[in-house]
Design a protein around this motif. Structure first.
Motif, mmCIF file in Angstrom:
data_model
loop_
_atom_site.group_PDB
_atom_site.id
_atom_site.type_symbol
_atom_site.label_atom_id
_atom_site.label_comp_id
_atom_site.label_asym_id
_atom_site.label_seq_id
_atom_site.Cartn_x
_atom_site.Cartn_y
_atom_site.Cartn_z
ATOM 1 N N GLU A 43 3.866 110.858 56.379
ATOM 2 C CA GLU A 43 5.310 111.060 56.249
ATOM 3 C C GLU A 43 6.088 110.075 57.120
ATOM 4 O OE1 GLU A 43 8.638 114.617 56.891
ATOM 5 O OE2 GLU A 43 6.495 115.060 57.071
ATOM 6 N N GLU A 44 5.638 109.888 58.365
ATOM 7 C CA GLU A 44 6.322 108.962 59.261
ATOM 8 C C GLU A 44 6.143 107.514 58.809
ATOM 9 O OE1 GLU A 44 4.860 109.733 63.155
ATOM 10 O OE2 GLU A 44 5.954 111.608 63.388
ATOM 11 N N ARG A 47 8.517 106.902 55.964
ATOM 12 C CA ARG A 47 9.878 106.817 56.477
ATOM 13 C C ARG A 47 10.097 105.448 57.145
ATOM 14 N NH1 ARG A 47 10.397 111.707 58.171
ATOM 15 N NH2 ARG A 47 9.414 111.395 60.204
ATOM 16 N N ARG A 48 9.104 104.986 57.882
ATOM 17 C CA ARG A 48 9.186 103.671 58.511
ATOM 18 C C ARG A 48 9.264 102.576 57.445
ATOM 19 N NH1 ARG A 48 6.550 101.745 63.015
ATOM 20 N NH2 ARG A 48 7.408 103.502 64.206
ATOM 21 N N GLU A 50 10.605 102.718 54.536
ATOM 22 C CA GLU A 50 11.968 102.682 53.992
ATOM 23 C C GLU A 50 12.912 101.959 54.946
ATOM 24 O OE1 GLU A 50 13.180 103.503 50.960
ATOM 25 O OE2 GLU A 50 11.023 103.597 50.592
ATOM 26 N N GLU A 51 12.733 102.193 56.222
ATOM 27 C CA GLU A 51 13.565 101.518 57.228
ATOM 28 C C GLU A 51 13.307 100.010 57.210
ATOM 29 O OE1 GLU A 51 13.776 101.175 62.106
ATOM 30 O OE2 GLU A 51 12.845 102.941 61.189
ATOM 31 N N GLY A 388 4.069 100.753 59.249
ATOM 32 C CA GLY A 388 5.126 100.883 58.246
ATOM 33 C C GLY A 388 5.574 99.541 57.701
#
Length: 547
Positions: A43-44, A47-48, A50-51, A388
């Motif tokens: 999940e993290e 999210r990374r 996407e950033e 990420g």
């Protein structure tokens, strides 16, 4: 949670960070990359990703020259002798004195000697209230950065705040110029004195040349020479005093005699009087601008944009974002530590890119065939995924691990105690909780081949049972045949080139033991030898042909 990097995985991470940040060429790219610590949560990681994608999209809209040209705004230091602050208590006194920009007193009667009494204007004890000129001058001295920031903020975020500040700075520029000129007023007056005397000399020489001897004698007899000289001095002085008028100084500051001299007391009084008027006006205008600017936040924006250079570099590298999968697989991955590397496609564990599902792999093949480089590549791709980041491949699918362990054989691995240290290290890597990617480079080289094969087979079986993914570089491929939980891949030499160097296809062949092809090594040595040595290598080569 952060991904655990063990053994040589930490070295690979450091080299990765160094290699990619150097591509960007800006120091802040390194800081940005270091902030993207490898994570162990899907999940993290998503999210990374996407950033990172969002920042890459922003980076695509700016030029690297814009980013590299941005500089931090730096506050100068100056003590303003034209202002005072009257503190009401010890707390105010200490806080104001720490600013060290003007006189701070506890008694009102001393305040009357100063042009600016800060108590009439300030609402807070701060640099932007006490010495807003320093804030404004920090902006003016770095105006190109402010213009670039204003454009970037407007184009990327629709923010016009800095554009408005730029307009106000343009309006105050003339006042700033005049205030700075007062700092050079004495030097300016000395320069005018020199120019006046030089022109007076030239004018008098011209007068002398244009008169005949009789005319000159007549003027002397009538007493008109002194008057003519005085008129010329006055005309020249009046012309140059217009430069002082630009500062608002209309007093006569030059003695009307030859050679012309400055009246230093008159100059000081005139400068001090006009300076006070300008200083208050300039202070109030600067205070209005400084109240709208937070230099610390502005420098944070400078750093933010300079950090975008990392994402600019990623665009140039053409990396691809991997999917989250059960195994680790990639198409045309390129080793970042090698110049002009051959693209490699490979997989460990269940994945959608290849039909191979094995989580334990033995990688065999020719010496200098690229086996260790492939371990480095697998480690690079997995680390970048956990950060990420896009990875160094055309397409990739990566498993989420809790730890990456890399055991790479070193020259110091040989000798007393080396086997025991290596074995303890591998057992620790396999034991414990969490899913792991374990990369091992020629463990058997530090023990007997037979013992090495038995030990490794057991360790691989335990690792496979615990759900770890393992890639092991070994020359013992045949010894592992028949173990259904292991896949054996091979890298093979294809022949010799015209310089008798090995021709190696570094792409492993799935499911086949890689031959080290020692006859090719013997042939190369034979071709490069002479005399009896060459004959011995030739006999060895014939023996290979008989097998």
């Amino acid at each position: 949670m952060e991904l655990v990097l063990s053994g040589d995985a930490r070295t690979i991470y450091s080299r990765l960070v160094d290699a990619i940040s150097k591509k960007a060429g800006i120091a802040e790219a390194l800081e940005e990359l270091k902030s993207l610590k490898p994570l162990s949560s899907a999940e993290e990681i998503l999210r990374r990703q996407e950033e990172v994608r969002r920042k890459m999209e922003l980076a695509a809209r700016v030029s690297i020259s814009d980013l590299s040209s941005l500089e931090r705004f730096r506050i100068g230091r100056r003590f303003f002798e034209d202002r005072v602050f009257v503190a009401r208590d010890d707390g105010e006194y200490e806080k104001a004195a720490r600013l060290n920009v003007c006189e701070v007193v506890r008694e009102d009667e001393r305040a009357g000697r100063y042009a600016i009494n800060l108590n009439d204007f300030v609402s807070d004890i701060s640099l932007s209230e006490f010495a807003p000129e320093l804030v404004v001058e920090a902006l003016m001295s770095n105006i190109d950065t402010l213009r670039r920031l204003a454009r970037l903020e407007q184009e990327l975020h629709g923010n016009n705040e800095l554009s408005d500040i730029l307009s106000e700075l343009e309006n105050i520029r003339e006042a700033h110029r005049k205030v700075k000129m007062f700092d050079e007023a004495e030097k300016m007056a000395l320069d005018l004195q020199e120019r006046i005397n030089r022109e007076v000399e030239e004018r008098l020489a011209e007068i002398k040349l244009t008169l005949t001897a009789d005319e000159l004698l007549k003027m002397v007899g009538e007493g008109r020479v002194a008057g003519e000289i005085e008129n010329e001095i006055e005309r020249v002085i009046s012309k140059y005093e217009e430069e002082l008028h630009e500062l608002g100084i209309y007093d006569s500051v030059f003695h009307r005699s030859y050679p012309v001299r400055i009246d230093t007391e008159a100059l000081k009084n005139a400068v001090d009087r006009v300076r006070e008027s300008y200083a208050l006006d300039y202070y109030l205008r600067c205070r209005k601008i400084a109240g709208k600017i937070d230099l610390e936040r502005l420098n944070e924006r400078v750093e933010y944009y300079r950090r975008l250079s990392l994402y600019k570099a990623l665009l140039d590298l053409r990396f691809a974002f991997p999917e989250v999968g059960c195994g680790t697989a990639f198409i045309n991955g390129v080793n970042l530590f090698i110049s002009n590397p051959q693209p490699i496609s490979y997989c460990i564990g269940e994945n959608s890119l290849f039909p191979h599902k094995e989580g334990a792999v033995i990688l065999t093949g020719a010496n200098s065939g690229g086996k260790t480089s492939l371990l480095d590549l697998i480690c690079q791709i997995s680390i970048l995924f956990h950060m990420g980041m896009p990875v160094n491949a055309e397409r990739a699918e990566c498993a989420v691990y809790d730890e990456i362990f890399y055991f790479r054989r070193k020259r110091s691995s040989y000798g007393s105690g080396a086997f025991e240290r290596a074995l303890k290290s591998l057992v620790r890597a396999i034991s414990g909780n969490g899913r792991k990617l374990i990369l091992i480079d020629e463990f058997e080289a530090i023990t007997e081949p037979g013992a090495g094969a038995r030990i490794l087979a057991t360790l691989l079986e335990v690792a496979s049972r615990k759900g770890h993914h393992v890639v092991l570089v070994s020359h013992l491929g045949e010894e592992f045949a028949g173990l259904d939980f292991i896949r054996i891949d091979g890298i093979e030499a294809k022949g010799l080139d015209e310089n008798f160097n090995l021709i190696v296809d570094r792409q492993p062949v799935f499911g086949r033991v890689g031959r080290s092809t020692p006859e090719l090594i013997v042939e190369r040595l034979m071709e490069k030898s002479r005399g009896e040595v060459k004959e011995i290598f030739s006999e060895l080569l014939r023996r290979f042909g008989q097998e």
